[in-house]
Design a protein around this motif. Structure first.
Motif, PDB file in Angstrom:
ATOM      1  N   THR A 120       0.887  -1.273  -0.513  1.00  0.00           N
ATOM      2  CA  THR A 120       0.437  -0.114  -0.242  1.00  0.00           C
ATOM      3  C   THR A 120       0.585   1.087   0.291  1.00  0.00           C
ATOM      4  O   THR A 120       0.528   1.819  -0.572  1.00  0.00           O
ATOM      5  CB  THR A 120      -0.962  -0.398   0.878  1.00  0.00           C
ATOM      6  N   VAL A 121       1.815   1.413   0.699  1.00  0.00           N
ATOM      7  CA  VAL A 121       2.947   2.733   0.960  1.00  0.00           C
ATOM      8  C   VAL A 121       3.437   2.571   0.169  1.00  0.00           C
ATOM      9  O   VAL A 121       3.602   3.723  -1.002  1.00  0.00           O
ATOM     10  CB  VAL A 121       4.083   2.051   2.388  1.00  0.00           C
ATOM     11  N   ILE A 122       4.304   1.457  -1.132  1.00  0.00           N
ATOM     12  CA  ILE A 122       4.709   1.677  -2.227  1.00  0.00           C
ATOM     13  C   ILE A 122       3.894   1.951  -3.393  1.00  0.00           C
ATOM     14  O   ILE A 122       4.273   2.876  -4.119  1.00  0.00           O
ATOM     15  CB  ILE A 122       4.869   0.369  -3.188  1.00  0.00           C
ATOM     16  N   GLN A 123       2.370   1.691  -3.325  1.00  0.00           N
ATOM     17  CA  GLN A 123       1.185   1.892  -4.037  1.00  0.00           C
ATOM     18  C   GLN A 123       0.438   3.910  -4.441  1.00  0.00           C
ATOM     19  O   GLN A 123       1.088   3.967  -5.152  1.00  0.00           O
ATOM     20  CB  GLN A 123      -0.591   1.216  -4.400  1.00  0.00           C
ATOM     21  N   THR A 124       0.692   3.573  -3.085  1.00  0.00           N
ATOM     22  CA  THR A 124       1.002   4.951  -2.718  1.00  0.00           C
ATOM     23  C   THR A 124       2.317   6.747  -3.437  1.00  0.00           C
ATOM     24  O   THR A 124       1.365   6.972  -3.707  1.00  0.00           O
ATOM     25  CB  THR A 124       0.390   5.877  -0.932  1.00  0.00           C
ATOM     26  N   CYS A 125       3.157   5.827  -3.076  1.00  0.00           N
ATOM     27  CA  CYS A 125       4.417   6.462  -3.187  1.00  0.00           C
ATOM     28  C   CYS A 125       4.378   6.702  -4.791  1.00  0.00           C
ATOM     29  O   CYS A 125       4.745   7.413  -5.395  1.00  0.00           O
ATOM     30  CB  CYS A 125       5.356   5.928  -3.097  1.00  0.00           C
ATOM     31  N   LEU A 126       3.719   5.740  -5.303  1.00  0.00           N
ATOM     32  CA  LEU A 126       3.923   5.610  -6.694  1.00  0.00           C
ATOM     33  C   LEU A 126       3.109   6.509  -7.590  1.00  0.00           C
ATOM     34  O   LEU A 126       3.254   7.116  -8.328  1.00  0.00           O
ATOM     35  CB  LEU A 126       3.879   3.822  -6.856  1.00  0.00           C
ATOM     36  N   GLU A 127       1.982   6.580  -6.856  1.00  0.00           N
ATOM     37  CA  GLU A 127       0.662   7.745  -7.532  1.00  0.00           C
ATOM     38  C   GLU A 127       1.610   8.768  -7.641  1.00  0.00           C
ATOM     39  O   GLU A 127       0.128  10.040  -8.892  1.00  0.00           O
ATOM     40  CB  GLU A 127      -0.439   6.731  -6.304  1.00  0.00           C
TER      41      GLU A 127
END
Length: 432
Positions: free
Chosen positions: A402-409
């Motif tokens: 989730t953290v990784i996805q948020t960072c990518l967004e």
């Protein structure tokens, strides 16, 4: 004219004797303050040995049996009865000096008691060693009670008497030494497989059981005049992350007193606790109080375990860890905690094993470190079972994703903004 009171006082004082007449004293009446906690643990139930319990009406049934054993011993002995009795007569003053109490028996009565009891015990040991069929060992309940009676502090004869009579009776050397035969009889208490030297300095059977449970002389730690105070019980130490593990040795001969704390694990040698445990522990502690006041290693061990097991839950921690193997019935946790809590009561502590003092210091320091308790809570709440561990790992992985996805967004949004800014700048330049 001499006053009649002074005459009576002078006569009385001439008869006065010190509490312990010589340095040879090694057999004691258990101090009343200790004895009153459990009279039965210090009193023979089947057989009396020596003068302190001689004549007890509850033990009279065994007297005839002792005489039969004595007769068998005389028949197998090489010298005559006269020679054997003469040996005891010569030793009578030495034997009498071994007792802390004044023995109210004449020389003749005393010699008879010592001779019959000595011959009975030797014959009992030889029969138990498989040399002859034994009526006592064929009745397990009697045999067990006799063993317990023979290790009571108040129910002892000095070991040198057995040695003298045994060596005189079997001068040809056809049998093993008496100390070897005695060690075989009490082998259930010799968990370490201790080999006894010829001149071991052991006073009697209670002292022998203590000797079995001490580390070798070269490993006995020094002592300091400090009290043994552990600030936290077993269940509290578990909350801080301490693990309880059975201490094992590669040689399988682990001393009962060998406790070790390393890398958050408290290693304690396995001990089996049952109905007879209180008897031998209490009598060894009583011996240490009377005869080894500066070297009470067994009492140190008892005090340490009693502070670990302040409640039934604490006892349950050690039982669950297999440190204590309990053969009690019913509510065994409470029986175990009570056993170790009671045995050390009303005792006097003058010094402490330095190894135990270091152990307590390390345990208290480990408990006081906040990181250890936090890690223990984390393990307890999220990793205590395989299912919880799997769920926790899954949750952590999902959180990371989730953290990784948020960072990518966020990074993608930044790129869109940067592209729009370039496009607007180009439009403005074109219009100009």
């Amino acid at each position: 004219m001499e006053n009649h009171i002074s005459i009576e006082l002078e006569a009385m004082l001439k008869k006065a004797q010190p509490l312990f007449t010589t340095k040879s004293c090694c057999i004691y009446k258990v101090p009343q303050k200790i004895r009153q906690l459990n009279e039965e643990a210090y009193t023979p139930t089947v057989v009396s040995i020596g003068p302190l319990h001689h004549g007890n009406s509850k033990l009279v049934t065994m007297e005839g049996h002792k005489q039969v054993y004595c007769q068998h011993f005389i028949e197998r002995s090489e010298p005559s009865l006269t020679d054997l009795v003469s040996c005891i007569q010569q030793l009578e003053p030495q034997i009498r000096a071994c007792y802390s109490e004044k023995i109210e028996l004449t020389v003749e009565e005393f010699v008879k008691v010592i001779f019959i009891d000595c011959c009975f015990v030797i014959e009992l040991f030889l029969k138990d060693d498989g040399m002859i069929n034994d009526a006592i060992s064929s009745k397990p309940w009697i045999g067990t009670r006799v063993i317990h009676d023979l290790l009571l502090l108040e129910n002892q004869l000095p070991l040198f008497v057995f040695d003298k009579i045994y060596n005189l009776a079997f001068a040809s050397g056809s049998l093993p030494s008496f100390i070897s035969v005695a060690a075989s009889y009490f082998s259930v208490f010799n968990k370490q497989g201790v080999l006894l030297p010829v001149a071991s300095g052991i006073a009697h059977f209670t002292d022998l059981i203590r000797f079995f449970n001490l580390p070798p002389f070269h490993r006995r730690p020094s002592r300091k005049p400090e009290l043994l105070i552990l600030g936290h019980s077993a269940s509290e130490l578990v909350e801080s992350g301490v693990k309880f593990i059975v201490n094992k040795s590669l040689s399988s001969h682990v001393c009962m007193l060998d406790l070790e704390f390393k890398n958050g694990s408290l290693r304690i040698p396995h001990i089996k606790v049952g109905d007879g445990s209180e008897i031998w522990l209490r009598n060894i502690v009583a011996l240490e109080q009377c005869h080894y006041p500066q070297e009470h290693y067994i009492l140190d061990y008892i005090i340490f375990l009693s502070q670990l097991m302040k409640t039934n839950n604490d006892a349950g921690v050690l039982i669950k860890a297999r440190v204590i193997d309990c053969v009690f019935g019913g509510n065994y946790e409470s029986k175990v905690s009570k056993l170790f809590g009671d045995v050390g009561k009303n005792t006097l502590v003058t010094s402490t094993n330095v190894d135990y003092l270091q152990l307590l210091h390390d345990l208290n320091a480990y408990y006081d470190h906040p990181w250890h308790s936090k890690m223990a809570i984390l393990r307890r709440d999220y990793f205590s079972t395989p299912w919880m561990t799997a769920a926790s790992i899954t949750g952590i992985v999902l959180l990371i994703l989730t953290v990784i996805q948020t960072c990518l967004e966020i990074l993608g949004l930044i790129k869109v903004v940067d592209g729009a800014e370039i496009w607007l700048r180009n439009v403005v330049d074109l219009e100009q």
